[in-house]
Design an enzyme around this catalytic site. Structure first.
Site, PDB file in Angstrom:
ATOM      1  N   ASP A  13      72.513  48.061  18.687  1.00  0.00           N
ATOM      2  CA  ASP A  13      72.922  47.313  19.015  1.00  0.00           C
ATOM      3  C   ASP A  13      73.735  47.966  20.455  1.00  0.00           C
ATOM      4  O   ASP A  13      74.043  49.213  20.610  1.00  0.00           O
ATOM      5  CB  ASP A  13      73.923  46.327  18.852  1.00  0.00           C
ATOM      6  CG  ASP A  13      74.750  44.800  19.884  1.00  0.00           C
ATOM      7  OD1 ASP A  13      73.521  44.517  20.131  1.00  0.00           O
ATOM      8  OD2 ASP A  13      75.029  44.893  19.303  1.00  0.00           O
ATOM      9  N   ASP A  15      75.755  46.209  23.632  1.00  0.00           N
ATOM     10  CA  ASP A  15      77.386  45.339  23.262  1.00  0.00           C
ATOM     11  C   ASP A  15      78.182  45.813  22.068  1.00  0.00           C
ATOM     12  O   ASP A  15      77.807  46.128  21.104  1.00  0.00           O
ATOM     13  CB  ASP A  15      77.529  44.240  23.767  1.00  0.00           C
ATOM     14  CG  ASP A  15      76.743  43.812  25.379  1.00  0.00           C
ATOM     15  OD1 ASP A  15      77.117  44.932  25.761  1.00  0.00           O
ATOM     16  OD2 ASP A  15      75.996  43.060  25.898  1.00  0.00           O
TER      17      ASP A  15
END
Length: 259
Positions: A13, A15
């Protein structure tokens, strides 16, 4: 638990893992550099559909993270691929930004508000009442309802922002129609990403900061999962879920040694 095969490819991922509120997480640059030097297939994923991969490449480069455009996979790209598989050359009424509209244009979709095959809801910072009303009426008239991701809120320096999942709930309340969410935790997004880099789930790992999207998606796609504590999930919240990551680490810096 059966011993897993060595990790040959990585999905992470963005963020909360590589960056937090626009600032790189310590060790993220080393992790990406080591991945690129290793030659192992990898993807940086995001449920955010606002930006194109080229936009995200530039945003990451500005904070010292050199991620090639081809190694970025968004919920907008996954949504476009899903629609291309389901109904090639279709039509859609879109609420979203360039990341989503560009992805749909690239697969040959026509964007229209006249009897579209789909209403596609994505992320935007300027949801308009007029656009939502149009979407509701088109869905009531028979358009199929698709949403890029189920995230209810997104991060900002000022606090939480309403995101696609919250707006989808509003449309559902008005129409009685639930959307099909393409992004995490739908394992479809993960499997499509793995296919894009020629990787296999049994030798792949997913790194994320959220139990309800990143870890769940990785788990359901059959991958090894790592939860980092540099984002939204606190360590005491892990036990609230009926599933667990393969391993919990403080940050992505703790995983450099595994590459």
């Amino acid at each position: 638990m059966a011993e897993r095969k060595p990790i040959e490819s990585w999905l992470t991922d963005m963020d909360g893992v590589l960056m937090h509120e626009g600032i790189p997480v310590p060790g993220a640059d080393t992790f990406i550099k080591r991945l690129r030097e290793s030659g192992k297939p990898f993807l940086v994923l995001t449920n955010n559909s606002i930006y194109t991969p080229r936009d995200l490449h530039a945003r990451l480069a500005r904070i010292g993270l050199d991620v090639p455009v081809d190694n970025i996979w968004t919920s907008a790209l996954a949504t476009a691929q899903f629609l291309d598989d389901q109904r090639p050359g279709g039509t859609a009424y879109v609420i979203g930004e360039a990341g989503l509209t560009t992805a749909l244009h690239d697969i040959g979709y026509v964007l229209t508000d006249h009897d579209p095959d789909y209403v596609v809801l994505g992320e935007t910072r300027t949801y308009s009442f007029e656009a939502l009303t149009k979407a509701i009426r088109l869905i009531n008239a028979g358009a199929r309802f698709i949403a890029t991701n189920p995230d209810e809120t997104g991060p900002s320096a000022e606090g939480a922002l309403p995101a696609t999942g919250s707006v989808a709930a509003l449309i559902t309340k008005a129409t009685g129609r639930e959307p099909y969410f393409v992004g995490k935790p739908n394992p479809l997004m993960m499997r499509a990403g793995l296919n894009a880099i020629g990787a296999h789930s049994e030798t792949s790992a997913m790194i994320g900061d959220r139990m309800d999207t990143d870890v769940l998606a990785g788990l359901e796609a059959g991958m090894e999962t790592f939860l980092v504590l540099t984002g939204l999930t606190r360590s005491e919240e892990i036990e609230l879920h009926p599933f667990r990551p393969s391993r919990v680490v403080d940050s992505i810096a703790d995983l450099v040694e595994l590459i």
